[in-house]
Design a protein around this motif. Structure first.
Motif, PDB file in Angstrom:
ATOM      1  N   LEU A  28       0.821  -1.207   0.000  1.00  0.00           N
ATOM      2  CA  LEU A  28       0.000   0.000   0.000  1.00  0.00           C
ATOM      3  C   LEU A  28       0.858   1.261   0.000  1.00  0.00           C
ATOM      4  O   LEU A  28       0.491   2.264  -0.620  1.00  0.00           O
ATOM      5  N   VAL A  29       2.005   1.230   0.655  1.00  0.00           N
ATOM      6  CA  VAL A  29       2.927   2.365   0.597  1.00  0.00           C
ATOM      7  C   VAL A  29       3.511   2.491  -0.808  1.00  0.00           C
ATOM      8  O   VAL A  29       3.555   3.585  -1.381  1.00  0.00           O
ATOM      9  N   LEU A  30       3.925   1.370  -1.372  1.00  0.00           N
ATOM     10  CA  LEU A  30       4.534   1.402  -2.702  1.00  0.00           C
ATOM     11  C   LEU A  30       3.540   1.802  -3.787  1.00  0.00           C
ATOM     12  O   LEU A  30       3.908   2.514  -4.726  1.00  0.00           O
ATOM     13  N   THR A  31       2.292   1.375  -3.673  1.00  0.00           N
ATOM     14  CA  THR A  31       1.313   1.747  -4.706  1.00  0.00           C
ATOM     15  C   THR A  31       1.056   3.245  -4.708  1.00  0.00           C
ATOM     16  O   THR A  31       0.867   3.835  -5.771  1.00  0.00           O
ATOM     17  N   CYS A  32       1.082   3.861  -3.551  1.00  0.00           N
ATOM     18  CA  CYS A  32       0.900   5.313  -3.504  1.00  0.00           C
ATOM     19  C   CYS A  32       2.089   6.022  -4.163  1.00  0.00           C
ATOM     20  O   CYS A  32       1.906   6.970  -4.926  1.00  0.00           O
ATOM     21  N   ALA A  33       3.293   5.554  -3.898  1.00  0.00           N
ATOM     22  CA  ALA A  33       4.480   6.137  -4.527  1.00  0.00           C
ATOM     23  C   ALA A  33       4.453   5.922  -6.038  1.00  0.00           C
ATOM     24  O   ALA A  33       4.796   6.830  -6.810  1.00  0.00           O
ATOM     25  N   VAL A  34       4.021   4.750  -6.469  1.00  0.00           N
ATOM     26  CA  VAL A  34       3.913   4.473  -7.911  1.00  0.00           C
ATOM     27  C   VAL A  34       2.854   5.363  -8.551  1.00  0.00           C
ATOM     28  O   VAL A  34       3.048   5.894  -9.656  1.00  0.00           O
ATOM     29  N   ALA A  35       1.730   5.563  -7.870  1.00  0.00           N
ATOM     30  CA  ALA A  35       0.663   6.420  -8.401  1.00  0.00           C
ATOM     31  C   ALA A  35       1.156   7.856  -8.561  1.00  0.00           C
ATOM     32  O   ALA A  35       0.902   8.498  -9.589  1.00  0.00           O
ATOM     33  N   TYR A  36       1.863   8.376  -7.568  1.00  0.00           N
ATOM     34  CA  TYR A  36       2.432   9.723  -7.678  1.00  0.00           C
ATOM     35  C   TYR A  36       3.445   9.797  -8.809  1.00  0.00           C
ATOM     36  O   TYR A  36       3.449  10.743  -9.602  1.00  0.00           O
ATOM     37  N   SER A  37       4.322   8.808  -8.893  1.00  0.00           N
ATOM     38  CA  SER A  37       5.359   8.819  -9.928  1.00  0.00           C
ATOM     39  C   SER A  37       4.755   8.701 -11.326  1.00  0.00           C
ATOM     40  O   SER A  37       5.249   9.324 -12.271  1.00  0.00           O
ATOM     41  N   ALA A  38       3.697   7.938 -11.467  1.00  0.00           N
ATOM     42  CA  ALA A  38       3.037   7.823 -12.766  1.00  0.00           C
ATOM     43  C   ALA A  38       2.344   9.137 -13.125  1.00  0.00           C
ATOM     44  O   ALA A  38       2.403   9.589 -14.273  1.00  0.00           O
ATOM     45  N   ARG A  39       1.699   9.771 -12.170  1.00  0.00           N
ATOM     46  CA  ARG A  39       0.981  11.018 -12.416  1.00  0.00           C
ATOM     47  C   ARG A  39       1.928  12.147 -12.788  1.00  0.00           C
ATOM     48  O   ARG A  39       1.679  12.929 -13.686  1.00  0.00           O
TER      49      ARG A  39
END
Length: 141
Positions: free
Chosen positions: A24-35
């Motif tokens: 869940l921590v990594l998915t948030c970081a991935v979502a920010y990085s993708a955006r």
């Protein structure tokens, strides 16, 4: 832990809890990085929103999953009822995450700005995927 261990039922709920917390921590970081197409968000005002979101919503989501019984199941023997419970818990947690990130944190003054809607939606979808996939793979492998 290999896929064979998962298939034989050696994947315990404590492992799923740890996997969920990290994912869940990594998915948030991935979502920010993708955006933001990279890690520029780390150096501007979005870092504060990210840290507040992680600090509050990861424990809240894990608590919701705990209350929904996702850590009290034997997923290699899961029936349709358990899969429905899994889907309902992830949809509820994702909806709560979207509302919290886009409305509540900035509305209560915790952050100077709100989480971008694209980040919140992508985080909810990726979060649901990383919670559902290990459990379903334990059932069908």
């Amino acid at each position: 832990m290999s896929a064979a261990d998962v298939a034989r039922g050696r994947l315990r709920n404590r492992h799923l809890f740890a996997c969920d917390a990290i994912s869940l921590v990594l998915t948030c970081a991935v979502a920010y990085s993708a955006r933001f197409e990279g890690f520029s968000w780390v150096f501007d005002g979005n870092r504060g929103v990210f840290l507040w979101f992680i600090a509050i919503m990861v424990p809240v989501r894990l608590g919701l999953f705990w209350l929904a019984g996702l850590y009290r199941r034997v997923w290699s023997l899961a029936s349709v009822a358990e899969l429905e419970r899994l889907l309902a818990a992830t949809v509820f947690a994702g909806t709560l995450s979207i509302l919290s990130g886009t409305l509540f944190f900035s509305g209560f003054g915790l952050t100077s700005g709100r989480m971008p809607i694209g980040v919140a939606v992508l985080d909810a979808l990726l979060g649901a995927a990383v919670v559902i996939l290990p459990r379903v793979s334990g059932r069908f492998l």
